[in-house]
Each structure stands twice: as C-alpha cells, then as structure tokens.
Design a protein around this motif. Structure first.
Motif, PDB file in Angstrom:
ATOM      1  N   LEU A   9      -0.980   8.926  -3.510  1.00 59.19           N
ATOM      2  CA  LEU A   9      -0.978   8.582  -4.929  1.00 59.19           C
ATOM      3  C   LEU A   9      -0.822   9.855  -5.736  1.00 59.19           C
ATOM      4  O   LEU A   9      -1.467  10.863  -5.460  1.00 59.19           O
ATOM      5  N   LEU A  10       0.028   9.789  -6.737  1.00 57.05           N
ATOM      6  CA  LEU A  10       0.314  10.945  -7.577  1.00 57.05           C
ATOM      7  C   LEU A  10      -0.255  10.734  -8.973  1.00 57.05           C
ATOM      8  O   LEU A  10      -0.280   9.613  -9.486  1.00 57.05           O
ATOM      9  N   THR A  11      -0.662  11.816  -9.610  1.00 55.63           N
ATOM     10  CA  THR A  11      -1.145  11.743 -10.985  1.00 55.63           C
ATOM     11  C   THR A  11       0.053  11.707 -11.930  1.00 55.63           C
ATOM     12  O   THR A  11       1.188  12.001 -11.539  1.00 55.63           O
ATOM     13  N   VAL A  12      -0.219  11.388 -13.175  1.00 60.33           N
ATOM     14  CA  VAL A  12       0.826  11.391 -14.204  1.00 60.33           C
ATOM     15  C   VAL A  12       1.443  12.786 -14.304  1.00 60.33           C
ATOM     16  O   VAL A  12       2.665  12.935 -14.367  1.00 60.33           O
ATOM     17  N   ARG A  13       0.618  13.803 -14.271  1.00 60.24           N
ATOM     18  CA  ARG A  13       1.106  15.188 -14.377  1.00 60.24           C
ATOM     19  C   ARG A  13       2.011  15.551 -13.192  1.00 60.24           C
ATOM     20  O   ARG A  13       3.047  16.189 -13.366  1.00 60.24           O
ATOM     21  N   GLU A  14       1.636  15.141 -11.982  1.00 56.93           N
ATOM     22  CA  GLU A  14       2.459  15.431 -10.804  1.00 56.93           C
ATOM     23  C   GLU A  14       3.823  14.761 -10.895  1.00 56.93           C
ATOM     24  O   GLU A  14       4.851  15.368 -10.588  1.00 56.93           O
ATOM     25  N   VAL A  15       3.837  13.511 -11.348  1.00 57.50           N
ATOM     26  CA  VAL A  15       5.104  12.793 -11.515  1.00 57.50           C
ATOM     27  C   VAL A  15       5.950  13.463 -12.591  1.00 57.50           C
ATOM     28  O   VAL A  15       7.152  13.666 -12.416  1.00 57.50           O
ATOM     29  N   ALA A  16       5.316  13.825 -13.692  1.00 54.88           N
ATOM     30  CA  ALA A  16       6.038  14.484 -14.786  1.00 54.88           C
ATOM     31  C   ALA A  16       6.679  15.782 -14.312  1.00 54.88           C
ATOM     32  O   ALA A  16       7.840  16.064 -14.635  1.00 54.88           O
ATOM     33  N   ARG A  17       5.959  16.560 -13.545  1.00 54.37           N
ATOM     34  CA  ARG A  17       6.507  17.822 -13.040  1.00 54.37           C
ATOM     35  C   ARG A  17       7.689  17.580 -12.107  1.00 54.37           C
ATOM     36  O   ARG A  17       8.677  18.298 -12.163  1.00 54.37           O
ATOM     37  N   VAL A  26       6.042   9.981 -19.106  1.00 51.91           N
ATOM     38  CA  VAL A  26       5.626   9.182 -17.944  1.00 51.91           C
ATOM     39  C   VAL A  26       4.677   8.077 -18.385  1.00 51.91           C
ATOM     40  O   VAL A  26       4.810   6.928 -17.967  1.00 51.91           O
ATOM     41  N   ARG A  27       3.740   8.402 -19.262  1.00 44.14           N
ATOM     42  CA  ARG A  27       2.817   7.380 -19.783  1.00 44.14           C
ATOM     43  C   ARG A  27       3.570   6.280 -20.538  1.00 44.14           C
ATOM     44  O   ARG A  27       3.231   5.102 -20.431  1.00 44.14           O
ATOM     45  N   ARG A  28       4.591   6.665 -21.281  1.00 47.08           N
ATOM     46  CA  ARG A  28       5.407   5.694 -22.016  1.00 47.08           C
ATOM     47  C   ARG A  28       6.126   4.754 -21.041  1.00 47.08           C
ATOM     48  O   ARG A  28       6.194   3.549 -21.257  1.00 47.08           O
ATOM     49  N   TRP A  29       6.653   5.321 -19.950  1.00 45.58           N
ATOM     50  CA  TRP A  29       7.335   4.499 -18.936  1.00 45.58           C
ATOM     51  C   TRP A  29       6.368   3.516 -18.291  1.00 45.58           C
ATOM     52  O   TRP A  29       6.715   2.366 -18.043  1.00 45.58           O
ATOM     53  N   ILE A  30       5.136   3.976 -18.048  1.00 51.87           N
ATOM     54  CA  ILE A  30       4.129   3.095 -17.455  1.00 51.87           C
ATOM     55  C   ILE A  30       3.795   1.958 -18.410  1.00 51.87           C
ATOM     56  O   ILE A  30       3.784   0.789 -18.024  1.00 51.87           O
ATOM     57  N   GLU A  36       5.899   1.515 -12.301  1.00 48.76           N
ATOM     58  CA  GLU A  36       4.697   0.827 -11.831  1.00 48.76           C
ATOM     59  C   GLU A  36       3.608   1.844 -11.521  1.00 48.76           C
ATOM     60  O   GLU A  36       3.866   2.874 -10.897  1.00 48.76           O
ATOM     61  N   ALA A  37       2.392   1.544 -11.966  1.00 43.35           N
ATOM     62  CA  ALA A  37       1.275   2.468 -11.743  1.00 43.35           C
ATOM     63  C   ALA A  37      -0.018   1.688 -11.541  1.00 43.35           C
ATOM     64  O   ALA A  37      -0.142   0.533 -11.945  1.00 43.35           O
ATOM     65  N   ILE A  38      -0.970   2.348 -10.930  1.00 47.31           N
ATOM     66  CA  ILE A  38      -2.307   1.794 -10.738  1.00 47.31           C
ATOM     67  C   ILE A  38      -3.172   2.324 -11.872  1.00 47.31           C
ATOM     68  O   ILE A  38      -3.205   3.529 -12.121  1.00 47.31           O
ATOM     69  N   THR A  39      -3.851   1.428 -12.561  1.00 46.38           N
ATOM     70  CA  THR A  39      -4.720   1.821 -13.673  1.00 46.38           C
ATOM     71  C   THR A  39      -6.124   2.073 -13.140  1.00 46.38           C
ATOM     72  O   THR A  39      -6.703   1.225 -12.467  1.00 46.38           O
ATOM     73  N   LEU A  40      -6.650   3.233 -13.435  1.00 46.12           N
ATOM     74  CA  LEU A  40      -8.005   3.587 -13.027  1.00 46.12           C
ATOM     75  C   LEU A  40      -8.971   3.288 -14.165  1.00 46.12           C
ATOM     76  O   LEU A  40      -8.562   3.158 -15.325  1.00 46.12           O
ATOM     77  N   PRO A  41     -10.269   3.177 -13.852  1.00 47.60           N
ATOM     78  CA  PRO A  41     -11.253   2.950 -14.912  1.00 47.60           C
ATOM     79  C   PRO A  41     -11.125   4.033 -15.992  1.00 47.60           C
ATOM     80  O   PRO A  41     -10.937   5.203 -15.683  1.00 47.60           O
ATOM     81  N   HIS A  42     -11.223   3.607 -17.237  1.00 48.64           N
ATOM     82  CA  HIS A  42     -11.004   4.501 -18.376  1.00 48.64           C
ATOM     83  C   HIS A  42     -12.203   5.409 -18.589  1.00 48.64           C
ATOM     84  O   HIS A  42     -13.325   4.958 -18.751  1.00 48.64           O
ATOM     85  N   ARG A  43     -11.918   6.725 -18.568  1.00 43.68           N
ATOM     86  CA  ARG A  43     -12.929   7.733 -18.873  1.00 43.68           C
ATOM     87  C   ARG A  43     -12.269   8.795 -19.726  1.00 43.68           C
ATOM     88  O   ARG A  43     -11.195   9.274 -19.396  1.00 43.68           O
ATOM     89  N   LYS A  45     -10.496  10.594 -23.110  1.00 38.74           N
ATOM     90  CA  LYS A  45      -9.574  10.270 -24.191  1.00 38.74           C
ATOM     91  C   LYS A  45      -8.368   9.451 -23.754  1.00 38.74           C
ATOM     92  O   LYS A  45      -7.852   8.649 -24.506  1.00 38.74           O
ATOM     93  N   ARG A  46      -7.879   9.685 -22.523  1.00 41.72           N
ATOM     94  CA  ARG A  46      -6.649   9.024 -22.079  1.00 41.72           C
ATOM     95  C   ARG A  46      -6.908   8.137 -20.879  1.00 41.72           C
ATOM     96  O   ARG A  46      -7.752   8.423 -20.045  1.00 41.72           O
ATOM     97  N   GLN A  47      -6.134   7.064 -20.802  1.00 46.48           N
ATOM     98  CA  GLN A  47      -6.180   6.180 -19.648  1.00 46.48           C
ATOM     99  C   GLN A  47      -5.657   6.926 -18.425  1.00 46.48           C
ATOM    100  O   GLN A  47      -4.659   7.629 -18.519  1.00 46.48           O
ATOM    101  N   ALA A  48      -6.322   6.788 -17.300  1.00 43.09           N
ATOM    102  CA  ALA A  48      -5.889   7.454 -16.069  1.00 43.09           C
ATOM    103  C   ALA A  48      -5.055   6.495 -15.223  1.00 43.09           C
ATOM    104  O   ALA A  48      -5.373   5.312 -15.110  1.00 43.09           O
TER     105      ALA A  48
END
Length: 67
Positions: A9-17, A26-30, A36-43, A45-48
């Motif tokens: 599993l890759l983070t948003v930052r890893e995909v962006a790079r 990348v967040r806009r595409w999601i 397609e992405a897996i949404t993690l529990p929100h902690r 300022k930003r959704q993970a």
C-alpha cells in the motif's frame, strides 16, 4: 503464504512522487473516483488514504490520459 497475498500500500505522497504531481492532485483523483483508494480512519487535518500498488501499476500501464 499469507504474506504473499498481502499487497503493498502506498501513501498519497508516494503516489504523487511516482507520478510527478502534487499531493493535492492525487487527492482530487481519489475524491473524483479516478483513482481507487482505501480510506483510513480520519485523524488530523486531512483524510488519510492508501493506494494499492497494483492500482497505480494499472494506471501507469493504461493508455488513457489522466487529467
């Protein structure tokens, strides 16, 4: 054998790079459903999110342009 079934599993930052775009793109595409992405529990300022490496590979191998 179970470990073989696990997918990287890759983070948003890893995909962006890897795609050479900004994290926000990348967040806009999601959010638009283009990636397609897996949404993690929100902690915080930003959704993970986490993106499967196979999903990224499919995107890179597709002939469709990403906007």
């Amino acid at each position: 054998m179970v470990e073989d079934a696990r997918e990287e599993l890759l983070t948003v930052r890893e995909v962006a790079r890897r795609l050479r775009v900004d994290d926000t793109t990348v967040r806009r595409w999601i959010k638009s459903g283009a990636l397609e992405a897996i949404t993690l529990p929100h902690r915080g300022k930003r959704q993970a999110y986490r993106i499967k490496k196979s999903t990224l590979d499919q995107l890179l191998n597709s002939s469709l342009p990403v906007e």
